[in-house]
Design an enzyme around this catalytic site. Sequence first.
Site, PDB file in Angstrom:
ATOM      1  N   CYS A  48      65.346  51.437  -6.439  1.00 60.00           N
ATOM      2  CA  CYS A  48      64.400  52.468  -6.007  1.00 60.00           C
ATOM      3  C   CYS A  48      64.941  53.213  -4.781  1.00 60.00           C
ATOM      4  O   CYS A  48      64.836  52.734  -3.658  1.00 60.00           O
ATOM      5  CB  CYS A  48      63.039  51.830  -5.703  1.00 60.00           C
ATOM      6  N   CYS A  70      62.313  54.296  -2.259  1.00 59.24           N
ATOM      7  CA  CYS A  70      61.816  53.175  -1.451  1.00 59.24           C
ATOM      8  C   CYS A  70      62.828  52.775  -0.383  1.00 59.24           C
ATOM      9  O   CYS A  70      62.462  52.493   0.753  1.00 59.24           O
ATOM     10  CB  CYS A  70      61.567  51.946  -2.324  1.00 59.24           C
ATOM     11  N   ASP A  71      64.094  52.695  -0.760  1.00 63.51           N
ATOM     12  CA  ASP A  71      65.075  52.043   0.111  1.00 63.51           C
ATOM     13  C   ASP A  71      66.129  52.976   0.713  1.00 63.51           C
ATOM     14  O   ASP A  71      66.849  52.578   1.625  1.00 63.51           O
ATOM     15  CB  ASP A  71      65.809  50.940  -0.682  1.00 63.51           C
TER      16      ASP A  71
HETATM   17  C1  LIG Z   1      63.031  46.539  -5.479  1.00 59.44           C
HETATM   18  C2  LIG Z   1      61.842  47.447  -5.374  1.00 59.44           C
HETATM   19  C3  LIG Z   1      61.509  47.971  -4.141  1.00 59.44           C
HETATM   20  C4  LIG Z   1      60.402  48.801  -4.021  1.00 59.44           C
HETATM   21  N1  LIG Z   1      60.098  49.285  -2.780  1.00 59.44           N
HETATM   22  C5  LIG Z   1      59.022  50.106  -2.642  1.00 59.44           C
HETATM   23  C6  LIG Z   1      58.664  50.616  -1.365  1.00 59.44           C
HETATM   24  O1  LIG Z   1      59.319  50.350  -0.352  1.00 59.44           O
HETATM   25  N2  LIG Z   1      57.575  51.423  -1.318  1.00 59.44           N
HETATM   26  C7  LIG Z   1      56.839  51.775  -2.420  1.00 59.44           C
HETATM   27  O2  LIG Z   1      55.845  52.493  -2.295  1.00 59.44           O
HETATM   28  N3  LIG Z   1      57.166  51.310  -3.635  1.00 59.44           N
HETATM   29  C8  LIG Z   1      58.229  50.492  -3.781  1.00 59.44           C
HETATM   30  N4  LIG Z   1      58.576  50.029  -5.022  1.00 59.44           N
HETATM   31  C9  LIG Z   1      57.764  50.442  -6.168  1.00 59.44           C
HETATM   32  C10 LIG Z   1      56.439  49.650  -6.168  1.00 59.44           C
HETATM   33  O3  LIG Z   1      56.738  48.282  -6.000  1.00 59.44           O
HETATM   34  C11 LIG Z   1      55.665  49.886  -7.452  1.00 59.44           C
HETATM   35  O4  LIG Z   1      55.449  51.277  -7.621  1.00 59.44           O
HETATM   36  C12 LIG Z   1      54.323  49.182  -7.404  1.00 59.44           C
HETATM   37  O5  LIG Z   1      54.482  47.809  -7.121  1.00 59.44           O
HETATM   38  C13 LIG Z   1      53.564  49.336  -8.722  1.00 59.44           C
HETATM   39  O6  LIG Z   1      52.398  48.633  -8.601  1.00 59.44           O
HETATM   40  P1  LIG Z   1      51.503  48.208  -9.838  1.00 59.44           P
HETATM   41  O7  LIG Z   1      50.210  47.785  -9.224  1.00 59.44           O
HETATM   42  O8  LIG Z   1      51.464  49.262 -10.861  1.00 59.44           O
HETATM   43  O9  LIG Z   1      52.137  46.923 -10.503  1.00 59.44           O
HETATM   44  P2  LIG Z   1      53.432  46.015 -10.265  1.00 59.44           P
HETATM   45  O10 LIG Z   1      53.825  45.936  -8.839  1.00 59.44           O
HETATM   46  O11 LIG Z   1      54.436  46.433 -11.256  1.00 59.44           O
HETATM   47  O12 LIG Z   1      52.842  44.578 -10.643  1.00 59.44           O
HETATM   48  C14 LIG Z   1      52.258  44.301 -11.858  1.00 59.44           C
HETATM   49  C15 LIG Z   1      52.171  42.805 -11.994  1.00 59.44           C
HETATM   50  O13 LIG Z   1      51.139  42.451 -12.925  1.00 59.44           O
HETATM   51  C16 LIG Z   1      51.408  41.188 -13.461  1.00 59.44           C
HETATM   52  N5  LIG Z   1      51.327  41.201 -14.927  1.00 59.44           N
HETATM   53  C17 LIG Z   1      52.156  41.852 -15.806  1.00 59.44           C
HETATM   54  N6  LIG Z   1      51.792  41.583 -17.070  1.00 59.44           N
HETATM   55  C18 LIG Z   1      50.703  40.761 -17.003  1.00 59.44           C
HETATM   56  C19 LIG Z   1      49.864  40.142 -17.972  1.00 59.44           C
HETATM   57  N7  LIG Z   1      50.052  40.330 -19.300  1.00 59.44           N
HETATM   58  N8  LIG Z   1      48.858  39.346 -17.554  1.00 59.44           N
HETATM   59  C20 LIG Z   1      48.631  39.157 -16.212  1.00 59.44           C
HETATM   60  N9  LIG Z   1      49.400  39.726 -15.247  1.00 59.44           N
HETATM   61  C21 LIG Z   1      50.418  40.514 -15.637  1.00 59.44           C
HETATM   62  C22 LIG Z   1      52.818  40.792 -13.058  1.00 59.44           C
HETATM   63  O14 LIG Z   1      52.757  39.875 -11.992  1.00 59.44           O
HETATM   64  C23 LIG Z   1      53.402  42.119 -12.596  1.00 59.44           C
HETATM   65  O15 LIG Z   1      54.423  41.952 -11.681  1.00 59.44           O
HETATM   66  C24 LIG Z   1      59.652  49.161  -5.168  1.00 59.44           C
HETATM   67  C25 LIG Z   1      59.996  48.647  -6.420  1.00 59.44           C
HETATM   68  C26 LIG Z   1      61.077  47.788  -6.530  1.00 59.44           C
HETATM   69  C27 LIG Z   1      61.431  47.226  -7.875  1.00 59.44           C
END
Ligand SMILES: Cc1cc2nc3c(=O)[nH]c(=O)nc-3n(C[C@H](O)[C@H](O)[C@H](O)COP(=O)(O)OP(=O)(O)OC[C@H]3O[C@@H](n4cnc5c(N)ncnc54)[C@H](O)[C@@H]3O)c2cc1C
Length: 351
Positions: free
Chosen positions: A170, A173-174
């Site tokens: 990302c 992000c980084d």
């Molecule tokens: C390395 C990295 C660094 C990042 N750094 C930043 C940053 O500095 N700032 C920023 O704004 N964004 C950052 N991002 C992006 C950010 O993390 C994502 O945009 C954000 O986390 C998305 O949130 P979300 O709530 O959609 O779900 P996610 O964070 O994708 O989490 C969803 C979670 O739901 C759970 N899940 C999945 N399937 C199921 C199921 N069937 N049943 C129950 N639970 C389930 C799992 O635990 C999954 O991990 C980064 C991403 C990465 C990969």
Amino acid sequence: MANVEKIIIIGSGPAAWTAAIYAARANLEPLVFEGALTEENRLAGTLPLGQLALTTEVENYPGFPAGNLEAYLDDAIDKNQRTMMAPHMKEGVSGPELMELMRQQARNFGTRVITQDIVEVDVDNHPFKLSASDGKAYGSLAVIVATGARANYLGLPSEEEYKNRGVSACAVCDGALPRFRGHPVAVVGGGDSSVEEADYLSKFASTVYMIHRRDELRASKIMAQRAMDNPKIEVLWSRTLAEVLGNDADGVTGVRLASTKGEPEVQKEVTGVFLAIGHTPNTAFLAGRLQMTEKKYIKWTTPGRTVTSVEGVFAAGDVADDYYRQAVTAAGTGCMAALDAERWLAAKGFH
Ligand SMILES: Cc1cc2nc3c(=O)[nH]c(=O)nc-3n(C[C@H](O)[C@H](O)[C@H](O)COP(=O)(O)OP(=O)(O)OC[C@H]3O[C@@H](n4cnc5c(N)ncnc54)[C@H](O)[C@@H]3O)c2cc1C
């Protein structure tokens, strides 16, 4: 199926916990399935607390400035007003800390949490039926899907070794972190999003090497031209990443690149490697029960709302957004989904 819940939230990233905070404060008594603690989820990068729990510093989530918060407050707020406020002595927040805080905030309002995956959904009948990985079935009047997405990696051992020490998926992000500023970095990929990542990184890095396995970019013409016109971007054609080079003290120090045309390997010195080879939405368990986009993201069927093709099922966060992919946007749509669900339940006379 035992009790029927008012609302079940599936997921555990910023979208899910924000939805839970809003739903709990609206007396919907949410039940969150945060995912299971399994080796399979660890390997896929989908353990509870989501993608942000896989990173270190989070510098762009509003309200959590990096560095010494006390000094920041002193600097940002008028002295007279500052003296009337309680002192704070904390440092900036890390990804895992931020996610634990969000989870705790949701629990403070009475959110119940089950550490299991949802493995199957029946949304053809109402109340909806959700099957969990512990073999139990749960009924719910409304559902918010916030299961996120995961960044794709090549699967190299060296890539795994240097994650968060120079390897990232990302740039937004980084990219601005000190280790990349004024140094060369590499971007792996050749599509539109990799050009966007490279372009963004060129604001900080001295040179951005785009590593592309073909001899022309997959990106649209206009994006490919943007890469060509950027003097800081150098495309390394017909190359693949063979190994991320580095050491314990410095993290990433370079890349070893193979050729797809039989040329000798080359090495480049870089302090960062950004993977831009796409994301995979966590939607397999839905087995097509909701309308999806071509890339298998959940489709929001009404512009500006979090409604899906099934009335009473809402989607939030990266699982329905392959464009912004940020913690704050995920949290924003998590809030929207809870409000949409609350209004729908009220309109139907369920709440
Ligand atoms: C390395 C990295 C660094 C990042 N750094 C930043 C940053 O500095 N700032 C920023 O704004 N964004 C950052 N991002 C992006 C950010 O993390 C994502 O945009 C954000 O986390 C998305 O949130 P979300 O709530 O959609 O779900 P996610 O964070 O994708 O989490 C969803 C979670 O739901 C759970 N899940 C999945 N399937 C199921 C199921 N069937 N049943 C129950 N639970 C389930 C799992 O635990 C999954 O991990 C980064 C991403 C990465 C990969």
